[in-house]
Design a protein around this motif. Structure first.
Motif, short mmCIF file in Angstrom:
data_model
loop_
_atom_site.label_atom_id
_atom_site.label_comp_id
_atom_site.label_asym_id
_atom_site.label_seq_id
_atom_site.Cartn_x
_atom_site.Cartn_y
_atom_site.Cartn_z
N THR A 72 0.81 -1.21 0.00
CA THR A 72 0.00 0.00 0.00
C THR A 72 0.85 1.26 0.00
N VAL A 73 1.95 1.26 0.73
CA VAL A 73 2.69 2.52 0.95
C VAL A 73 4.01 2.60 0.21
N PHE A 74 4.50 1.49 -0.33
CA PHE A 74 5.78 1.52 -1.05
C PHE A 74 5.55 1.11 -2.50
N ASP A 75 5.68 2.04 -3.40
CA ASP A 75 5.42 1.75 -4.81
C ASP A 75 6.43 0.78 -5.41
N ASP A 76 7.64 0.73 -4.83
CA ASP A 76 8.67 -0.12 -5.42
C ASP A 76 8.62 -1.56 -4.92
N ILE A 77 7.68 -1.88 -4.03
CA ILE A 77 7.57 -3.24 -3.52
C ILE A 77 7.07 -4.19 -4.60
N VAL A 78 6.07 -3.77 -5.34
CA VAL A 78 5.44 -4.63 -6.32
C VAL A 78 4.77 -3.76 -7.37
N TYR A 79 4.70 -4.25 -8.59
CA TYR A 79 3.98 -3.55 -9.64
C TYR A 79 2.52 -3.99 -9.57
N LEU A 80 1.66 -3.10 -9.10
CA LEU A 80 0.27 -3.47 -8.86
C LEU A 80 -0.43 -3.92 -10.14
N GLU A 81 -0.07 -3.33 -11.27
CA GLU A 81 -0.74 -3.70 -12.51
C GLU A 81 -0.49 -5.16 -12.88
N GLU A 82 0.54 -5.76 -12.30
CA GLU A 82 0.84 -7.16 -12.57
C GLU A 82 0.14 -8.10 -11.59
N MET A 83 -0.51 -7.56 -10.58
CA MET A 83 -1.16 -8.38 -9.57
C MET A 83 -2.58 -8.72 -10.00
N PRO A 84 -3.10 -9.87 -9.54
CA PRO A 84 -4.51 -10.18 -9.82
C PRO A 84 -5.43 -9.14 -9.18
N SER A 85 -6.62 -8.98 -9.74
CA SER A 85 -7.53 -7.95 -9.25
C SER A 85 -7.92 -8.17 -7.79
N SER A 86 -7.91 -9.41 -7.33
CA SER A 86 -8.27 -9.70 -5.94
C SER A 86 -7.29 -9.06 -4.96
N ILE A 87 -6.07 -8.81 -5.40
CA ILE A 87 -5.06 -8.13 -4.58
C ILE A 87 -4.99 -6.65 -4.95
N ARG A 88 -4.98 -6.37 -6.26
CA ARG A 88 -4.76 -5.00 -6.72
C ARG A 88 -5.87 -4.05 -6.28
N ARG A 89 -7.12 -4.43 -6.46
CA ARG A 89 -8.22 -3.51 -6.16
C ARG A 89 -8.31 -3.16 -4.67
N PRO A 90 -8.15 -4.13 -3.75
CA PRO A 90 -8.16 -3.74 -2.33
C PRO A 90 -7.01 -2.82 -1.94
N ILE A 91 -5.84 -2.99 -2.57
CA ILE A 91 -4.73 -2.09 -2.29
C ILE A 91 -5.05 -0.69 -2.80
N GLU A 92 -5.63 -0.61 -3.98
CA GLU A 92 -6.04 0.69 -4.51
C GLU A 92 -7.10 1.33 -3.61
N LEU A 93 -8.01 0.52 -3.09
CA LEU A 93 -9.02 1.04 -2.16
C LEU A 93 -8.37 1.59 -0.90
N ALA A 94 -7.39 0.87 -0.36
CA ALA A 94 -6.69 1.36 0.84
C ALA A 94 -5.99 2.68 0.56
N ARG A 95 -5.33 2.78 -0.59
CA ARG A 95 -4.60 4.00 -0.92
C ARG A 95 -5.52 5.21 -1.02
N THR A 96 -6.73 5.01 -1.52
CA THR A 96 -7.65 6.13 -1.69
C THR A 96 -8.51 6.39 -0.45
N SER A 97 -8.65 5.38 0.42
CA SER A 97 -9.50 5.52 1.60
C SER A 97 -8.77 6.11 2.79
N LEU A 98 -7.48 5.86 2.90
CA LEU A 98 -6.72 6.30 4.06
C LEU A 98 -6.25 7.74 3.90
#
Length: 250
Positions: A72-98
């Motif tokens: 959620t907080v470190f962009d260089d940990i993982v490329y979110l666009e390469e992650m399945p939606s089940s992981i990517r979308r909740p991380i995007e939700l956390a980034r916009t909700s917090l």
């Protein structure tokens, strides 16, 4: 401070499931436990990351970073666009909700916290920043090589288990819903299971109560309103797979 409390609850892998978290915290209060340690992965998978982060931030004196906080907080940990939606979308939700302050708080969480006679970590004490799993005996051996306290507590796999080191022998024990008294002569690393997304076939939330003086460990399984948690996921357009697995403990 934590040292003043003889009984400590350990919770992990909440994953944005406020319904499960509220049920577990109510059970903790009913058992008179006043100290709660969070082993990470407050966010991810579920539909209420901000609510969970705020509750944990207010309640827990000790919180360690999980891999979903790192994503959620470190962009260089993982490329979110390469992650399945089940992981990517909740991380995007956390980034916009917090809020910015909440994201900063997550960024400053330690990977490991040593508190007296026990250690808290999300994954393994062996390279904790890489978030390795403790699935096999060899994984547990690597953890014990890095462990400097008699007992450590972790999560990450979402499956509750006790690993015991007795001299050169390392073995696993499947926990029961009863007190387990740890030997003073052996070392242990204990997976407390998951509050918000159990994966051992039991959909009830899992956590641990630790009696510091007697070294008694109690695994608790708590029912909660799974349908409410599912509705929260669907309302945020997160993958339906994340909702479905709650019902079966997968």
């Amino acid at each position: 401070m934590l040292d003043a409390h003889p009984r400590v609850a350990f919770i992990s892998d909440i994953h944005g499931n406020i319904d499960a978290l509220d049920a577990v915290l109510a059970d903790i209060r009913e058992h008179g436990v006043q100290a709660v340690v969070c082993l990470g992965d407050i966010v991810g998978y579920g539909g209420a990351p901000a609510e969970c982060v705020r509750k944990i931030g207010d309640l827990c004196p000790i919180v360690v970073m999980g891999n979903h906080e790192a994503m959620t907080v470190f962009d260089d940990i993982v490329y979110l666009e390469e992650m399945p939606s089940s992981i990517r979308r909740p991380i995007e939700l956390a980034r916009t909700s917090l809020t910015d302050d909440e994201l900063s708080w997550l960024r400053e969480l330690p990977l490991v916290s040593k508190i007296g006679c026990f250690t808290a970590v999300h994954s393994s004490l062996h390279h904790p920043g890489e978030f390795p799993y403790v699935f096999r005996t060899e994984d547990a051996r690597r953890n014990f090589k890095a462990q400097t306290t008699p007992v450590s507590f972790h999560g990450h796999s979402h499956v509750p288990i006790i690993w015991e080191e007795k001299g050169p022998v390392v073995k696993a024990h499947k926990p029961a819903l009863a007190n387990v008294r740890l030997s003073q002569e052996h070392r242990y690393t204990i997976n407390v299971g998951s509050v918000g997304q159990p994966r051992d076939g039991d959909p009830r939330a899992s956590y641990v109560i630790y009696e510091r003086e007697s070294r008694d460990v109690t695994f608790r399984r708590i029912p909660y309103d799974i349908e409410s948690a599912r509705r929260r996921i669907f309302s945020t357009r997160i993958s339906g797979r994340n909702a479905d697995r709650l019902s079966i403990g997968e």
